[in-house]
Design a protein around this motif. Structure first.
Motif, PDB file in Angstrom:
ATOM      1  N   THR A 123       0.646  -1.213   0.359  1.00  0.00           N
ATOM      2  CA  THR A 123      -0.085  -0.149   0.028  1.00  0.00           C
ATOM      3  C   THR A 123       0.921   1.365   0.010  1.00  0.00           C
ATOM      4  O   THR A 123       0.472   2.125  -0.864  1.00  0.00           O
ATOM      5  CB  THR A 123      -0.931  -0.034   1.219  1.00  0.00           C
ATOM      6  OG1 THR A 123      -0.228  -0.112   2.361  1.00  0.00           O
ATOM      7  CG2 THR A 123      -2.072  -1.149   1.023  1.00  0.00           C
ATOM      8  N   CYS A 137       0.513   4.127  -2.746  1.00  0.00           N
ATOM      9  CA  CYS A 137       0.234   5.366  -2.497  1.00  0.00           C
ATOM     10  C   CYS A 137       1.358   6.582  -3.073  1.00  0.00           C
ATOM     11  O   CYS A 137       0.912   7.381  -3.359  1.00  0.00           O
ATOM     12  CB  CYS A 137       0.147   5.640  -1.060  1.00  0.00           C
ATOM     13  SG  CYS A 137      -1.229   4.814  -0.023  1.00  0.00           S
ATOM     14  N   VAL A 174       0.567   7.066  -6.785  1.00  0.00           N
ATOM     15  CA  VAL A 174      -0.393   7.989  -6.958  1.00  0.00           C
ATOM     16  C   VAL A 174       0.066   9.361  -6.575  1.00  0.00           C
ATOM     17  O   VAL A 174      -0.394  10.281  -7.350  1.00  0.00           O
ATOM     18  CB  VAL A 174      -1.524   7.352  -6.435  1.00  0.00           C
ATOM     19  CG1 VAL A 174      -2.574   8.243  -6.525  1.00  0.00           C
ATOM     20  CG2 VAL A 174      -2.097   6.110  -6.945  1.00  0.00           C
ATOM     21  N   VAL A 209      -6.419   8.806  -3.111  1.00  0.00           N
ATOM     22  CA  VAL A 209      -5.365   7.810  -2.216  1.00  0.00           C
ATOM     23  C   VAL A 209      -5.083   8.159  -0.892  1.00  0.00           C
ATOM     24  O   VAL A 209      -4.403   7.412  -0.186  1.00  0.00           O
ATOM     25  CB  VAL A 209      -4.188   7.832  -2.931  1.00  0.00           C
ATOM     26  CG1 VAL A 209      -3.270   8.993  -2.706  1.00  0.00           C
ATOM     27  CG2 VAL A 209      -3.397   6.481  -2.998  1.00  0.00           C
TER      28      VAL A 209
END
Length: 365
Positions: free
Chosen positions: A216, A220, A223, A278
């Motif tokens: 994750t 993140c 993005v 995000v």
């Protein structure tokens, strides 16, 4: 050397070959993107830009009236359509600026090179993804146990985000050149400075939270990177539009580039939406890291440098999102906060990992 060790070594070598191969294809995509922008600069954009800057009587007439566009139909006849006039400012304090035609600027040869660039980017992405997966097989774990593995995975995910946005018919082809350029720099840094031979993890990392927390964090970051590029281009395009609105005449190069980008308002909305989308996942990333720290070290939060900068990054993006919803902080002020927040994320990865010692320094680089 037993058979398993030899197999893992061969897989690691194959991974390296694939990463270098992806770099070669990304380089070809870079040249194709450059060709799209170069050919686009010789298109109709120059005439439209001249109208916007008010150079000459013909330019003013083109900006003040509708433009006739001839469209050749399939049956051989020609239809004449009215093209709406370009408006730089509808009313005081508000803009009505249309999005630009893209890097190709309506030039057929430029558009061809643009489509070639996208095809090469897809090919490079698949090769790099194969390199990441092969690296994972060589160590029989998630391929993000050190900065080298994090870098190659990060660039793969960033390109994947770009391609998904394209597949969803989003107007993001303008992202192609800065993305490919950054990926080449990222991979160059990975294979030269940050390269680490395949090895097993330290005991603290042997947890299913490695898959949850680090994956994750990588997503993140990818993005956030896309949002940061949009924010930087927004600042340039906003300055360009302000100069036009105040009667200024931007240079030929700036005009050629800026007129092909989306309007500043579109870039601002794009950056805000991707960052806002995000941000909840970044919140989850920090929470997941705290839970993992509780399992590994017996405490959920200890103000370790990595934990501290993750929290600082969260606060910075929270301030940006709040500022973006506040009338007095919309626009450029909020954009500066977004870039500060992304800078915090970058320092959290590179600065903390390289220059600061803490519990997250187990893997070195």
């Amino acid at each position: 050397m037993n058979l398993a060790a030899a197999t893992n070594e061969n897989l690691a070598h194959t991974s390296n070959v694939l990463i270098y191969s992806s770099m070669a294809v990304y380089l070809l995509a870079f040249f194709a993107n450059m060709a799209e922008w170069i050919f686009g600069s010789r298109s109709k954009v120059g005439r439209t830009a001249a109208a916007l800057t008010g150079k000459g009587e013909q330019a003013e007439a083109a900006a003040a009236s509708s433009v006739k566009i001839q469209v050749k139909q399939k049956n051989g006849s020609t239809a004449v359509l009215d093209r709406p006039k370009v408006v730089t400012r509808a009313v005081a304090g508000a803009r009505d600026v249309p999005d630009g035609p893209g890097a190709s600027g309506g030039d057929e040869q430029g558009d061809l090179y643009g489509r070639i660039a996208i095809s090469l980017t897809v090919l490079a992405f698949l090769i790099e993804l194969a390199g990441v997966l092969t690296r994972a097989l060589s160590v029989q774990r998630a391929p993000w146990g050190n900065m080298y593995e994090f870098n190659i995975t990060f660039s793969t995910v960033a390109v994947g985000v770009f391609l998904v946005l394209l597949a969803l018919k989003k107007n993001v082809r303008w992202l192609g050149l800065p993305l490919v350029t950054t990926v080449l720099l990222d991979l160059g840094l990975a294979v030269t400075v940050l390269y680490t031979a395949s090895d097993q993890l330290v005991p603290a990392l042997h947890s299913y939270w490695l898959y949850i927390h680090v994956s994750t964090a990588i997503f993140c970051g990818a993005v956030f990177y896309v949002g940061a590029v949009g924010t930087i281009l927004y600042l340039f395009k906003d300055s360009y539009e302000n100069k036009l609105a105040n009667g200024g005449q931007p240079g030929k190069f700036a005009t050629s580039v800026m007129e092909r980008l989306p309007a500043s308002q579109s870039l601002d909305k794009f950056s805000y939406r991707v960052n806002a989308a995000v941000f909840p996942l970044w919140t989850f990333t920090i929470i997941a890291g705290a839970i993992w720290a509780g399992d590994a070290w017996g405490r959920y939060w200890g103000w370790d440098p990595k934990e501290t900068w993750s929290f600082i990054t969260w606060v910075a993006y929270a301030c940006y999102l709040h500022a973006r919803a506040t009338a007095g902080w919309k626009g450029r002020k909020a954009a500066y906060l977004a870039l500060i927040a992304f800078g915090c994320w970058i320092f959290n990865y590179y600065g903390v990992n390289i220059f600061v010692t803490g519990k997250h320094s187990y893997a070195g680089v």
